[in-house]
Design a protein around this motif. Structure first.
Motif, PDB file in Angstrom:
ATOM      1  N   ILE A 265       0.826  -1.207   0.000  1.00 21.99           N
ATOM      2  CA  ILE A 265       0.000   0.000   0.000  1.00 21.99           C
ATOM      3  C   ILE A 265       0.860   1.257   0.000  1.00 21.99           C
ATOM      4  CG2 ILE A 265      -1.848   1.268   1.164  1.00 21.99           C
ATOM      5  CD1 ILE A 265      -2.722  -1.446   2.383  1.00 21.99           C
ATOM      6  N   ARG A 266       2.036   1.201   0.628  1.00 23.83           N
ATOM      7  CA  ARG A 266       2.900   2.376   0.705  1.00 23.83           C
ATOM      8  C   ARG A 266       3.342   2.866  -0.670  1.00 23.83           C
ATOM      9  NH1 ARG A 266       8.006   1.497  -0.249  1.00 23.83           N
ATOM     10  NH2 ARG A 266       8.774  -0.634  -0.215  1.00 23.83           N
ATOM     11  N   THR A 267       3.223   2.018  -1.696  1.00 27.74           N
ATOM     12  CA  THR A 267       3.620   2.435  -3.047  1.00 27.74           C
ATOM     13  C   THR A 267       2.485   3.151  -3.781  1.00 27.74           C
ATOM     14  OG1 THR A 267       2.983   0.331  -4.084  1.00 27.74           O
ATOM     15  CG2 THR A 267       5.246   0.509  -3.215  1.00 27.74           C
ATOM     16  N   LEU A 268       1.296   3.159  -3.212  1.00 28.01           N
ATOM     17  CA  LEU A 268       0.166   3.850  -3.829  1.00 28.01           C
ATOM     18  C   LEU A 268       0.263   5.350  -3.544  1.00 28.01           C
ATOM     19  CD1 LEU A 268      -2.720   1.395  -2.835  1.00 28.01           C
ATOM     20  CD2 LEU A 268      -1.354   1.411  -4.939  1.00 28.01           C
ATOM     21  N   SER A 269      -0.408   6.127  -4.339  1.00 29.47           N
ATOM     22  CA  SER A 269      -0.394   7.576  -4.173  1.00 29.47           C
ATOM     23  C   SER A 269      -0.958   7.980  -2.811  1.00 29.47           C
ATOM     24  CB  SER A 269      -1.219   8.227  -5.280  1.00 29.47           C
ATOM     25  OG  SER A 269      -1.498   9.573  -4.967  1.00 29.47           O
ATOM     26  N   ALA A 270      -0.118   8.650  -2.004  1.00 31.56           N
ATOM     27  CA  ALA A 270      -0.574   9.135  -0.694  1.00 31.56           C
ATOM     28  C   ALA A 270      -1.682  10.160  -0.873  1.00 31.56           C
ATOM     29  CB  ALA A 270       0.598   9.740   0.078  1.00 31.56           C
ATOM     30  N   GLN A 271      -1.559  10.987  -1.884  1.00 29.93           N
ATOM     31  CA  GLN A 271      -2.581  12.005  -2.133  1.00 29.93           C
ATOM     32  C   GLN A 271      -3.924  11.350  -2.459  1.00 29.93           C
ATOM     33  OE1 GLN A 271      -1.429  14.887  -5.049  1.00 29.93           O
ATOM     34  NE2 GLN A 271      -3.299  16.085  -4.825  1.00 29.93           N
ATOM     35  N   ALA A 272      -3.882  10.297  -3.241  1.00 24.26           N
ATOM     36  CA  ALA A 272      -5.122   9.591  -3.587  1.00 24.26           C
ATOM     37  C   ALA A 272      -5.720   8.903  -2.363  1.00 24.26           C
ATOM     38  CB  ALA A 272      -4.856   8.574  -4.691  1.00 24.26           C
ATOM     39  N   LEU A 273      -4.863   8.266  -1.553  1.00 24.98           N
ATOM     40  CA  LEU A 273      -5.343   7.581  -0.352  1.00 24.98           C
ATOM     41  C   LEU A 273      -5.964   8.551   0.641  1.00 24.98           C
ATOM     42  CD1 LEU A 273      -2.449   5.050   0.291  1.00 24.98           C
ATOM     43  CD2 LEU A 273      -4.838   4.443  -0.097  1.00 24.98           C
ATOM     44  N   LEU A 274      -5.255   9.633   0.920  1.00 23.55           N
ATOM     45  CA  LEU A 274      -5.735  10.582   1.929  1.00 23.55           C
ATOM     46  C   LEU A 274      -6.825  11.510   1.411  1.00 23.55           C
ATOM     47  CD1 LEU A 274      -2.338  11.434   3.649  1.00 23.55           C
ATOM     48  CD2 LEU A 274      -4.120   9.847   4.409  1.00 23.55           C
ATOM     49  N   GLY A 275      -6.840  11.712   0.100  1.00 24.73           N
ATOM     50  CA  GLY A 275      -7.854  12.581  -0.495  1.00 24.73           C
ATOM     51  C   GLY A 275      -9.078  11.829  -0.986  1.00 24.73           C
ATOM     52  N   ALA A 276      -9.111  10.531  -0.737  1.00 26.70           N
ATOM     53  CA  ALA A 276     -10.239   9.685  -1.165  1.00 26.70           C
ATOM     54  C   ALA A 276     -10.549   9.854  -2.646  1.00 26.70           C
ATOM     55  CB  ALA A 276     -11.477   9.959  -0.315  1.00 26.70           C
TER      56      ALA A 276
ATOM     57  N   HIS B 281      -8.392   7.819  -9.039  1.00 28.10           N
ATOM     58  CA  HIS B 281      -6.948   7.816  -9.270  1.00 28.10           C
ATOM     59  C   HIS B 281      -6.540   6.440  -9.803  1.00 28.10           C
ATOM     60  CE1 HIS B 281      -2.639   7.784  -8.484  1.00 28.10           C
ATOM     61  NE2 HIS B 281      -2.709   9.115  -8.456  1.00 28.10           N
ATOM     62  N   PRO B 282      -5.640   6.388 -10.782  1.00 32.31           N
ATOM     63  CA  PRO B 282      -5.236   5.090 -11.347  1.00 32.31           C
ATOM     64  C   PRO B 282      -4.759   4.075 -10.298  1.00 32.31           C
ATOM     65  CG  PRO B 282      -4.386   6.881 -12.691  1.00 32.31           C
ATOM     66  CD  PRO B 282      -5.011   7.518 -11.484  1.00 32.31           C
ATOM     67  N   ASP B 283      -4.073   4.534  -9.248  1.00 27.92           N
ATOM     68  CA  ASP B 283      -3.637   3.602  -8.197  1.00 27.92           C
ATOM     69  C   ASP B 283      -4.828   2.959  -7.485  1.00 27.92           C
ATOM     70  OD1 ASP B 283      -0.997   4.183  -8.736  1.00 27.92           O
ATOM     71  OD2 ASP B 283      -0.617   5.236  -6.848  1.00 27.92           O
ATOM     72  N   MET B 284      -5.862   3.744  -7.240  1.00 31.03           N
ATOM     73  CA  MET B 284      -7.036   3.217  -6.535  1.00 31.03           C
ATOM     74  C   MET B 284      -7.836   2.293  -7.446  1.00 31.03           C
ATOM     75  SD  MET B 284      -6.629   4.393  -3.580  1.00 31.03           S
ATOM     76  CE  MET B 284      -4.884   4.408  -3.941  1.00 31.03           C
ATOM     77  N   VAL B 285      -7.919   2.655  -8.711  1.00 31.44           N
ATOM     78  CA  VAL B 285      -8.611   1.799  -9.679  1.00 31.44           C
ATOM     79  C   VAL B 285      -7.898   0.446  -9.775  1.00 31.44           C
ATOM     80  CG1 VAL B 285      -9.231   1.542 -12.120  1.00 31.44           C
ATOM     81  CG2 VAL B 285      -9.594   3.739 -10.961  1.00 31.44           C
ATOM     82  N   THR B 286      -6.571   0.491  -9.868  1.00 38.06           N
ATOM     83  CA  THR B 286      -5.788  -0.742  -9.952  1.00 38.06           C
ATOM     84  C   THR B 286      -5.942  -1.585  -8.689  1.00 38.06           C
ATOM     85  OG1 THR B 286      -4.184   0.274 -11.445  1.00 38.06           O
ATOM     86  CG2 THR B 286      -3.452  -1.677 -10.233  1.00 38.06           C
ATOM     87  N   ALA B 287      -5.856  -0.948  -7.522  1.00 41.93           N
ATOM     88  CA  ALA B 287      -6.005  -1.685  -6.261  1.00 41.93           C
ATOM     89  C   ALA B 287      -7.378  -2.351  -6.188  1.00 41.93           C
ATOM     90  CB  ALA B 287      -5.788  -0.756  -5.072  1.00 41.93           C
ATOM     91  N   THR B 288      -8.407  -1.636  -6.574  1.00 47.71           N
ATOM     92  CA  THR B 288      -9.762  -2.196  -6.557  1.00 47.71           C
ATOM     93  C   THR B 288      -9.853  -3.393  -7.498  1.00 47.71           C
ATOM     94  OG1 THR B 288     -10.692  -0.040  -5.996  1.00 47.71           O
ATOM     95  CG2 THR B 288     -12.205  -1.650  -6.964  1.00 47.71           C
ATOM     96  N   GLU B 289      -9.237  -3.291  -8.664  1.00 49.86           N
ATOM     97  CA  GLU B 289      -9.241  -4.406  -9.620  1.00 49.86           C
ATOM     98  C   GLU B 289      -8.491  -5.617  -9.066  1.00 49.86           C
ATOM     99  OE1 GLU B 289      -7.593  -2.615 -13.134  1.00 49.86           O
ATOM    100  OE2 GLU B 289      -9.508  -1.691 -13.689  1.00 49.86           O
ATOM    101  N   LEU B 290      -7.375  -5.376  -8.385  1.00 52.14           N
ATOM    102  CA  LEU B 290      -6.616  -6.481  -7.797  1.00 52.14           C
ATOM    103  C   LEU B 290      -7.455  -7.243  -6.780  1.00 52.14           C
ATOM    104  CD1 LEU B 290      -3.077  -4.877  -7.330  1.00 52.14           C
ATOM    105  CD2 LEU B 290      -3.760  -6.604  -9.019  1.00 52.14           C
ATOM    106  N   PHE B 291      -8.191  -6.526  -5.946  1.00 54.07           N
ATOM    107  CA  PHE B 291      -9.069  -7.178  -4.976  1.00 54.07           C
ATOM    108  C   PHE B 291     -10.165  -7.959  -5.703  1.00 54.07           C
ATOM    109  CE2 PHE B 291      -7.016  -4.613  -1.814  1.00 54.07           C
ATOM    110  CZ  PHE B 291      -7.180  -5.310  -0.625  1.00 54.07           C
ATOM    111  N   ALA B 292     -10.727  -7.390  -6.741  1.00 61.62           N
ATOM    112  CA  ALA B 292     -11.808  -8.049  -7.479  1.00 61.62           C
ATOM    113  C   ALA B 292     -11.333  -9.344  -8.145  1.00 61.62           C
ATOM    114  CB  ALA B 292     -12.384  -7.096  -8.522  1.00 61.62           C
ATOM    115  N   GLN B 293     -10.098  -9.352  -8.615  1.00 58.39           N
ATOM    116  CA  GLN B 293      -9.567 -10.514  -9.331  1.00 58.39           C
ATOM    117  C   GLN B 293      -9.069 -11.620  -8.411  1.00 58.39           C
ATOM    118  OE1 GLN B 293      -6.572  -8.594 -11.702  1.00 58.39           O
ATOM    119  NE2 GLN B 293      -8.072  -7.573 -13.012  1.00 58.39           N
ATOM    120  N   ALA B 294      -8.856 -11.312  -7.153  1.00 56.77           N
ATOM    121  CA  ALA B 294      -8.283 -12.291  -6.218  1.00 56.77           C
ATOM    122  C   ALA B 294      -9.337 -13.275  -5.722  1.00 56.77           C
ATOM    123  CB  ALA B 294      -7.655 -11.562  -5.029  1.00 56.77           C
ATOM    124  N   ASP B 295      -8.902 -14.511  -5.545  1.00 54.95           N
ATOM    125  CA  ASP B 295      -9.749 -15.522  -4.919  1.00 54.95           C
ATOM    126  C   ASP B 295      -9.583 -15.480  -3.403  1.00 54.95           C
ATOM    127  OD1 ASP B 295     -10.687 -16.872  -7.396  1.00 54.95           O
ATOM    128  OD2 ASP B 295      -8.540 -17.287  -7.624  1.00 54.95           O
TER     129      ASP B 295
END
Length: 184
Positions: free
Chosen positions: A40-51, A55-69
């Protein structure tokens, strides 16, 4: 072959938590699982704290969760709770981000006073996000994890045994869930 998302909630680049996860990831890969790492520390701090959900980092993180079993969530314990960094990400994920998933929570900390952080702080959030099965989590004391000069991790035998048992339970639960989904 199930896909496992291995999430480190540590803000530190030299994190015992992250190194512990990478050690466990290698064990899962050796047993035929596909593991995707997310620090998580590699994701954009501005995106994390600014909700910033877009942001592409948040979109990617959401996709990773969706794809995981299955998902392994690792966090250091600060002030008797999981890290604020992990909290920031969990707050931005969809409410059902863990729906139908098998989850293994892990925590590291300096004192046994924090051992209940998994059950009292993290487990309720994972449950609220729809996790189908939360495997019994493990808390590991920092002193049970030795960081070697070459960057590898040595785990004290008693801690290693408990972690490997938890990983085996997680892997077994994930395999059963995957088989059930394939039959449906």
């Amino acid at each position: 072959m199930p896909t496992i998302l291995s999430v480190s909630g540590s803000p530190s680049a030299a994190s015992r938590t992250a190194r512990l996860l990478r050690h466990l990831d290698a064990r899962l890969v050796a047993h035929g699982h596909r593991v995707v790492e997310l620090d998580i520390r590699t994701l954009s701090a501005q995106a994390l704290l600014g909700a910033d959900f877009q942001h592409p980092d948040m979109v990617t993180a959401t996709e990773l969760f969706a794809q995981a079993d299955g998902v392994i969530i690792g966090t250091p314990v600060y002030k008797a709770a999981y890290s604020g960094l992990l909290k920031s990400l969990l707050d931005l994920l969809p409410q059902d981000a863990l729906a139908g998933k098998t989850v293994l929570p892990l925590a590291t900390g300096g004192s046994t006073a924090h051992v209940l952080a998994i059950d009292y702080a993290l487990r309720p959030v994972l449950t609220s996000m729809g996790a189908a099965h939360i495997v019994q989590g493990r808390f590991v004391l920092d002193r049970q994890l030795d960081l070697r000069e070459d960057g590898t991790l040595a785990i004290k035998p008693t801690a290693a045994e408990a972690l490997h048992q938890a990983l085996d339970q997680f892997s077994g639960a994930l395999d059963r869930a995957t088989r059930l989904t394939a039959v449906s």
